[in-house]
Design a protein around this motif. Structure first.
Motif, PDB file in Angstrom:
ATOM      1  N   THR A 129       0.847  -0.990   0.087  1.00 22.03           N
ATOM      2  CA  THR A 129      -0.139   0.047   0.051  1.00 22.03           C
ATOM      3  C   THR A 129       0.885   1.439  -0.131  1.00 22.03           C
ATOM      4  OG1 THR A 129      -0.105   0.143   2.431  1.00 22.03           O
ATOM      5  CG2 THR A 129      -1.762  -1.259   1.285  1.00 22.03           C
ATOM      6  N   GLY A 130       0.712   2.229  -0.768  1.00 20.46           N
ATOM      7  CA  GLY A 130       1.243   3.404  -0.904  1.00 20.46           C
ATOM      8  C   GLY A 130       2.458   3.298  -1.771  1.00 20.46           C
ATOM      9  N   THR A 131       3.227   4.419  -1.810  1.00 16.60           N
ATOM     10  CA  THR A 131       4.324   4.652  -2.683  1.00 16.60           C
ATOM     11  C   THR A 131       5.582   4.680  -1.907  1.00 16.60           C
ATOM     12  OG1 THR A 131       4.071   6.880  -3.126  1.00 16.60           O
ATOM     13  CG2 THR A 131       3.051   5.513  -4.775  1.00 16.60           C
ATOM     14  N   PRO A 132       6.685   4.178  -2.399  1.00 17.85           N
ATOM     15  CA  PRO A 132       7.847   4.298  -1.508  1.00 17.85           C
ATOM     16  C   PRO A 132       8.483   5.775  -1.687  1.00 17.85           C
ATOM     17  CG  PRO A 132       8.462   2.997  -3.443  1.00 17.85           C
ATOM     18  CD  PRO A 132       6.943   3.442  -3.374  1.00 17.85           C
ATOM     19  N   ALA A 133       9.107   6.123  -0.729  1.00 17.03           N
ATOM     20  CA  ALA A 133       9.850   7.344  -0.772  1.00 17.03           C
ATOM     21  C   ALA A 133      10.726   7.526  -2.076  1.00 17.03           C
ATOM     22  CB  ALA A 133      10.727   8.006   0.435  1.00 17.03           C
ATOM     23  N   PRO A 134      10.931   8.611  -2.492  1.00 20.93           N
ATOM     24  CA  PRO A 134      11.696   8.869  -3.732  1.00 20.93           C
ATOM     25  C   PRO A 134      12.915   8.335  -3.756  1.00 20.93           C
ATOM     26  CG  PRO A 134      10.318  10.762  -3.496  1.00 20.93           C
ATOM     27  CD  PRO A 134      10.065  10.120  -2.188  1.00 20.93           C
ATOM     28  N   PRO A 135      13.818   8.812  -2.684  1.00 24.85           N
ATOM     29  CA  PRO A 135      15.120   8.086  -2.841  1.00 24.85           C
ATOM     30  C   PRO A 135      15.097   6.519  -2.922  1.00 24.85           C
ATOM     31  CG  PRO A 135      14.740   9.677  -0.762  1.00 24.85           C
ATOM     32  CD  PRO A 135      13.730   9.261  -1.434  1.00 24.85           C
ATOM     33  N   VAL A 136      14.174   5.950  -2.018  1.00 28.37           N
ATOM     34  CA  VAL A 136      13.987   4.341  -1.976  1.00 28.37           C
ATOM     35  C   VAL A 136      13.805   3.850  -3.411  1.00 28.37           C
ATOM     36  CG1 VAL A 136      12.917   2.627  -1.123  1.00 28.37           C
ATOM     37  CG2 VAL A 136      13.468   4.346   0.500  1.00 28.37           C
ATOM     38  N   GLN A 137      12.727   4.670  -4.061  1.00 28.93           N
ATOM     39  CA  GLN A 137      12.257   4.263  -5.275  1.00 28.93           C
ATOM     40  C   GLN A 137      13.438   4.151  -6.325  1.00 28.93           C
ATOM     41  OE1 GLN A 137       9.254   3.009  -6.315  1.00 28.93           O
ATOM     42  NE2 GLN A 137      10.658   2.248  -8.056  1.00 28.93           N
ATOM     43  N   GLN A 138      14.290   5.466  -6.450  1.00 29.72           N
ATOM     44  CA  GLN A 138      15.451   5.668  -7.099  1.00 29.72           C
ATOM     45  C   GLN A 138      16.709   4.432  -6.730  1.00 29.72           C
ATOM     46  OE1 GLN A 138      15.898   7.638  -9.850  1.00 29.72           O
ATOM     47  NE2 GLN A 138      17.600   6.395 -10.182  1.00 29.72           N
ATOM     48  N   LEU A 139      16.861   4.290  -5.751  1.00 28.59           N
ATOM     49  CA  LEU A 139      17.848   3.245  -5.240  1.00 28.59           C
ATOM     50  C   LEU A 139      17.298   1.748  -5.914  1.00 28.59           C
ATOM     51  CD1 LEU A 139      18.913   4.455  -1.738  1.00 28.59           C
ATOM     52  CD2 LEU A 139      20.294   4.493  -3.574  1.00 28.59           C
ATOM     53  N   THR A 140      16.182   1.606  -5.449  1.00 23.29           N
ATOM     54  CA  THR A 140      15.642   0.177  -6.023  1.00 23.29           C
ATOM     55  C   THR A 140      15.673   0.011  -7.637  1.00 23.29           C
ATOM     56  OG1 THR A 140      14.168   0.199  -4.091  1.00 23.29           O
ATOM     57  CG2 THR A 140      13.337  -1.121  -6.172  1.00 23.29           C
TER      58      THR A 140
END
Length: 195
Positions: A129-140
């Motif tokens: 549920t929800g979207t990850p924080a931008p830094p987490v998304q970029q690192l992923t």
């Protein structure tokens, strides 16, 4: 005119000196030529290896950064994050080497350990549920991009190692004549499964 005469004489002598020089050539069938070519092939293998390891190291560092980012978020299981951090930190020490990869089990064990860590990290980084924080998304995204390049890195390494191995096999006599480390060289293990 008096100044031009010494300069002209100097240029004439320099021109004659260069005419007397014959370029040194190496007999392509000599041990020295085999050494030069083998060193070039070995450098190519090393460059491919270093690129692959640098990419893997970057993946481990990005995983560490994701875990650090997740630690800052409320409601995360700190015990699980600490266990994942320890497992991620152990990966570089568990990684195969150019010699240990002769056993495909060493490669498989490393790949399984890294996949296990990444699978759990992805689960935490990409909540249902929800979207990850931008830094987490970029690192992923960075980790997944590096992960998708693993096969290509291994293929490039194998291509360079095969050229080295073939040259080693074809020029064994010349390399043995060189003595020292050249007489003791062995074929490099490959990622490709051998029959």
């Amino acid at each position: 005119m008096k100044k031009l005469l010494p300069l002209a004489l100097l240029l004439l002598l320099a021109g004659l000196d260069s005419c007397n020089r014959t370029p040194k050539t190496i007999d392509p069938t000599s041990p020295a030529a085999a050494k030069v070519q083998l060193d070039i092939l070995r450098d190519s293998v090393e460059a491919r290896w270093e690129q692959m390891i640098a990419s893997d190291d970057a993946k481990v560092k990005a995983t560490t950064r994701i875990l650090h980012e997740l630690e800052q978020q409320p409601g995360t299981d700190r015990t699980q994050l600490q266990a994942l951090t320890r497992a991620n930190e152990k990966l570089p020490r568990r990684r195969y080497t150019q010699q240990s990869m002769a056993s495909s089990a060493a490669i498989d064990a490393y790949d399984a350990a890294q996949d296990s860590v990444l699978h759990l990290v992805y689960g935490l980084a990409q909540p249902a549920t929800g979207t990850p924080a931008p830094p987490v998304q970029q690192l992923t995204n960075d980790i997944q991009a590096a992960d998708s390049e693993v096969v290509a890195f291994r293929l490039r390494y194998d291509r360079a190692a095969k050229q080295f191995n073939n040259y080693l096999k074809l020029h064994q006599i010349e390399l043995t004549a060189l003595g020292g480390k050249y007489a003791k060289l062995q074929p490099l293990p490959l990622f490709e499964l051998q029959n």
